[in-house]
Scaffold this motif. Sequence first.
Motif, PDB file in Angstrom:
ATOM      1  N   THR A 172      43.293   4.395  -7.747  1.00 22.37           N
ATOM      2  CA  THR A 172      43.220   5.359  -6.645  1.00 22.37           C
ATOM      3  C   THR A 172      42.044   5.024  -5.730  1.00 22.37           C
ATOM      4  O   THR A 172      42.124   5.178  -4.517  1.00 22.37           O
ATOM      5  N   ALA A 173      40.935   4.562  -6.324  1.00 23.39           N
ATOM      6  CA  ALA A 173      39.774   4.195  -5.502  1.00 23.39           C
ATOM      7  C   ALA A 173      40.139   3.056  -4.547  1.00 23.39           C
ATOM      8  O   ALA A 173      39.813   3.091  -3.352  1.00 23.39           O
ATOM      9  N   GLN A 174      40.841   2.050  -5.071  1.00 24.00           N
ATOM     10  CA  GLN A 174      41.239   0.917  -4.222  1.00 24.00           C
ATOM     11  C   GLN A 174      42.175   1.382  -3.099  1.00 24.00           C
ATOM     12  O   GLN A 174      42.080   0.917  -1.967  1.00 24.00           O
TER      13      GLN A 174
ATOM     14  N   PRO B 181      34.784   1.379   5.305  1.00 21.43           N
ATOM     15  CA  PRO B 181      34.407   2.159   4.130  1.00 21.43           C
ATOM     16  C   PRO B 181      33.082   1.704   3.508  1.00 21.43           C
ATOM     17  O   PRO B 181      32.757   0.516   3.488  1.00 21.43           O
ATOM     18  N   LEU B 182      32.339   2.690   2.967  1.00 19.26           N
ATOM     19  CA  LEU B 182      31.056   2.417   2.313  1.00 19.26           C
ATOM     20  C   LEU B 182      31.105   2.971   0.886  1.00 19.26           C
ATOM     21  O   LEU B 182      30.406   3.936   0.559  1.00 19.26           O
ATOM     22  N   PRO B 183      31.963   2.399   0.010  1.00 19.66           N
ATOM     23  CA  PRO B 183      32.057   2.944  -1.345  1.00 19.66           C
ATOM     24  C   PRO B 183      30.740   2.759  -2.101  1.00 19.66           C
ATOM     25  O   PRO B 183      30.080   1.736  -1.960  1.00 19.66           O
ATOM     26  N   LYS B 184      30.409   3.770  -2.883  1.00 20.30           N
ATOM     27  CA  LYS B 184      29.182   3.735  -3.687  1.00 20.30           C
ATOM     28  C   LYS B 184      29.560   3.663  -5.155  1.00 20.30           C
ATOM     29  O   LYS B 184      30.470   4.375  -5.607  1.00 20.30           O
ATOM     30  N   SER B 185      28.911   2.797  -5.908  1.00 20.55           N
ATOM     31  CA  SER B 185      29.066   2.828  -7.360  1.00 20.55           C
ATOM     32  C   SER B 185      27.851   2.186  -8.008  1.00 20.55           C
ATOM     33  O   SER B 185      27.254   1.265  -7.443  1.00 20.55           O
ATOM     34  N   VAL B 186      27.513   2.654  -9.189  1.00 17.72           N
ATOM     35  CA  VAL B 186      26.458   1.989  -9.966  1.00 17.72           C
ATOM     36  C   VAL B 186      27.082   1.303 -11.182  1.00 17.72           C
ATOM     37  O   VAL B 186      26.376   0.786 -12.036  1.00 17.72           O
ATOM     38  N   THR B 187      28.415   1.304 -11.247  1.00 14.15           N
ATOM     39  CA  THR B 187      29.116   0.773 -12.422  1.00 14.15           C
ATOM     40  C   THR B 187      29.680  -0.618 -12.116  1.00 14.15           C
ATOM     41  O   THR B 187      30.507  -0.756 -11.200  1.00 14.15           O
ATOM     42  N   PRO B 188      29.224  -1.656 -12.854  1.00 13.69           N
ATOM     43  CA  PRO B 188      29.613  -3.028 -12.498  1.00 13.69           C
ATOM     44  C   PRO B 188      31.114  -3.228 -12.294  1.00 13.69           C
ATOM     45  O   PRO B 188      31.523  -3.830 -11.298  1.00 13.69           O
ATOM     46  N   GLU B 189      31.953  -2.687 -13.204  1.00 13.96           N
ATOM     47  CA  GLU B 189      33.410  -2.932 -13.057  1.00 13.96           C
ATOM     48  C   GLU B 189      33.940  -2.287 -11.781  1.00 13.96           C
ATOM     49  O   GLU B 189      34.849  -2.816 -11.135  1.00 13.96           O
ATOM     50  N   ARG B 190      33.388  -1.127 -11.445  1.00 10.65           N
ATOM     51  CA  ARG B 190      33.868  -0.442 -10.237  1.00 10.65           C
ATOM     52  C   ARG B 190      33.377  -1.154  -8.975  1.00 10.65           C
ATOM     53  O   ARG B 190      34.096  -1.200  -7.965  1.00 10.65           O
ATOM     54  N   ILE B 191      32.157  -1.678  -9.040  1.00 11.29           N
ATOM     55  CA  ILE B 191      31.607  -2.392  -7.876  1.00 11.29           C
ATOM     56  C   ILE B 191      32.540  -3.561  -7.524  1.00 11.29           C
ATOM     57  O   ILE B 191      32.882  -3.771  -6.360  1.00 11.29           O
TER      58      ILE B 191
ATOM     59  N   TRP C 155      31.669   7.390   5.276  1.00 10.04           N
ATOM     60  CA  TRP C 155      30.852   7.694   4.080  1.00 10.04           C
ATOM     61  C   TRP C 155      31.651   8.550   3.114  1.00 10.04           C
ATOM     62  O   TRP C 155      32.549   9.278   3.527  1.00 10.04           O
ATOM     63  N   SER C 156      31.362   8.362   1.837  1.00 10.15           N
ATOM     64  CA  SER C 156      32.162   9.007   0.778  1.00 10.15           C
ATOM     65  C   SER C 156      33.641   8.698   0.930  1.00 10.15           C
ATOM     66  O   SER C 156      34.481   9.613   0.977  1.00 10.15           O
ATOM     67  N   PRO C 157      34.022   7.423   1.005  1.00 19.38           N
ATOM     68  CA  PRO C 157      35.452   7.093   1.166  1.00 19.38           C
ATOM     69  C   PRO C 157      36.285   7.545  -0.035  1.00 19.38           C
ATOM     70  O   PRO C 157      37.508   7.596   0.059  1.00 19.38           O
ATOM     71  N   LEU C 158      35.599   7.848  -1.153  1.00 24.92           N
ATOM     72  CA  LEU C 158      36.323   8.332  -2.341  1.00 24.92           C
ATOM     73  C   LEU C 158      36.093   9.838  -2.516  1.00 24.92           C
ATOM     74  O   LEU C 158      36.345  10.389  -3.587  1.00 24.92           O
ATOM     75  N   GLY C 159      35.601  10.476  -1.452  1.00 25.66           N
ATOM     76  CA  GLY C 159      35.279  11.905  -1.558  1.00 25.66           C
ATOM     77  C   GLY C 159      34.258  12.136  -2.660  1.00 25.66           C
ATOM     78  O   GLY C 159      34.358  13.098  -3.415  1.00 25.66           O
ATOM     79  N   SER C 160      33.288  11.215  -2.755  1.00 17.32           N
ATOM     80  CA  SER C 160      32.282  11.234  -3.837  1.00 17.32           C
ATOM     81  C   SER C 160      32.963  11.246  -5.211  1.00 17.32           C
ATOM     82  O   SER C 160      32.447  11.822  -6.169  1.00 17.32           O
ATOM     83  N   GLY C 161      34.109  10.647  -5.296  1.00  9.80           N
ATOM     84  CA  GLY C 161      34.820  10.537  -6.573  1.00  9.80           C
ATOM     85  C   GLY C 161      35.796  11.688  -6.809  1.00  9.80           C
ATOM     86  O   GLY C 161      36.664  11.621  -7.682  1.00  9.80           O
ATOM     87  N   SER C 162      35.693  12.724  -5.981  1.00  7.00           N
ATOM     88  CA  SER C 162      36.437  13.949  -6.297  1.00  7.00           C
ATOM     89  C   SER C 162      37.921  13.888  -5.935  1.00  7.00           C
ATOM     90  O   SER C 162      38.691  14.751  -6.355  1.00  7.00           O
ATOM     91  N   VAL C 163      38.338  12.915  -5.125  1.00  8.09           N
ATOM     92  CA  VAL C 163      39.768  12.868  -4.768  1.00  8.09           C
ATOM     93  C   VAL C 163      40.554  11.929  -5.698  1.00  8.09           C
ATOM     94  O   VAL C 163      41.775  11.819  -5.589  1.00  8.09           O
ATOM     95  N   LEU C 164      39.835  11.259  -6.600  1.00 10.52           N
ATOM     96  CA  LEU C 164      40.477  10.173  -7.346  1.00 10.52           C
ATOM     97  C   LEU C 164      41.532  10.631  -8.351  1.00 10.52           C
ATOM     98  O   LEU C 164      42.339   9.843  -8.809  1.00 10.52           O
ATOM     99  N   LYS C 165      41.497  11.908  -8.681  1.00 10.89           N
ATOM    100  CA  LYS C 165      42.480  12.406  -9.665  1.00 10.89           C
ATOM    101  C   LYS C 165      43.649  13.119  -8.986  1.00 10.89           C
ATOM    102  O   LYS C 165      44.529  13.645  -9.649  1.00 10.89           O
TER     103      LYS C 165
ATOM    104  N   ALA D 208      35.798  -3.873  -8.588  1.00  6.72           N
ATOM    105  CA  ALA D 208      37.142  -3.346  -8.288  1.00  6.72           C
ATOM    106  C   ALA D 208      37.226  -2.874  -6.837  1.00  6.72           C
ATOM    107  O   ALA D 208      38.244  -3.072  -6.165  1.00  6.72           O
ATOM    108  N   ASN D 209      36.135  -2.300  -6.349  1.00  6.45           N
ATOM    109  CA  ASN D 209      36.165  -1.752  -4.987  1.00  6.45           C
ATOM    110  C   ASN D 209      36.200  -2.832  -3.907  1.00  6.45           C
ATOM    111  O   ASN D 209      36.367  -2.525  -2.730  1.00  6.45           O
ATOM    112  N   THR D 210      36.063  -4.101  -4.316  1.00  8.15           N
ATOM    113  CA  THR D 210      36.203  -5.197  -3.341  1.00  8.15           C
ATOM    114  C   THR D 210      37.630  -5.755  -3.336  1.00  8.15           C
ATOM    115  O   THR D 210      37.998  -6.521  -2.450  1.00  8.15           O
TER     116      THR D 210
END
Length: 277
Positions: free
Chosen positions: A217-219, A232-242, A192-202, A244-246
């Motif tokens: 970085t998310a990929q 991994p269980l990536p979460k996003s509500v943004t179509p492009e990210r949804i 869960w939170s494979p992207l650290g809730s977005g906080s590790v992406l930078k 991209a994460n595949t």
Amino acid sequence: MKSITDTYRLSNGKTIPCVGFGTWQTPNETAVESVKNAIKCGYRHIDTASQYGNEKSVAQGIKESGINRKDLFITTKLWNDDRGYDSTLKAFDKSMKELNLDYLDLYLMHWPAVGKDGDKINHETWKAFEKLYKEGRIKSIGISNFLVHHIQPLIDKAEVKPMVNQLEFHPGYTQPEIVQFCHKNDIVVEAWSPLGSGSVLKNPKLTEIAKKYNKSTAQLCIRWCLQNKTLPLPKSVTPERIIANTQVFDFNISDEDMKMITQLPKMGFSGLYPDEN
Ligand code: A2P
């Protein structure tokens, strides 16, 4: 793993799609659209929880996707207030009603009970899980946020061993002791939170490595989870990210880079300690 519908095999012989769509912190207003969209983009594994408050919207998204129920893998979780034998059975029925399902693919105990009676409460709760599993109402059962000292007593008394443990797992928070324990005991680790809730992406090191592979970085984080044999269980509500994460199956992180990512200092930790829940 070659695609988002490839699967891990659970210890009971069932299969589970290797990337799930996370819905933690997805409010009802966006859950319907994002779940529908995720299914359209190829996700077949959806992860929710009664505590997220969005089971009904997740169900609506599933319905609007038009995909056959049997082609989906759906997980929900028992909240802490509902632990115990009878309350678990009741909470399960409520989740099934919210989700509009007649069987569930995976039910997880969201957090371990801890303290003096923790093991006893976990065991009683687990007995209800085992009953529902044996009745076929749940295809696989597991736990979430269980560390070795929570899981060992549970396994010692369990009739059916948990098939999954869902843990916080991302670059900067890798929990090696419990991950190795699960792998040794044939328990699939979900991240869960494979992207650290977005906080590790930078993080500059992650960004630099991702660039080398022509990936975001998310990929990179999602691929790193897979190469660590976690789900991994990536979460996003943004179509492009949804989408991209595949797109994480057309590159391979080298052993050297895997090591470098794994050794990054602690970052992005949620602050949620299982022993404090
Ligand atoms: P959003 O939902 O607004 O798209 P995690 O999966 O670790 O919990 O991380 C979820 C967070 O990361 C959310 O804030 C989500 O934002 C963001 N996120 C998800 N995918 C990406 C991506 N590909 N690029 C950047 N941020 C992302």
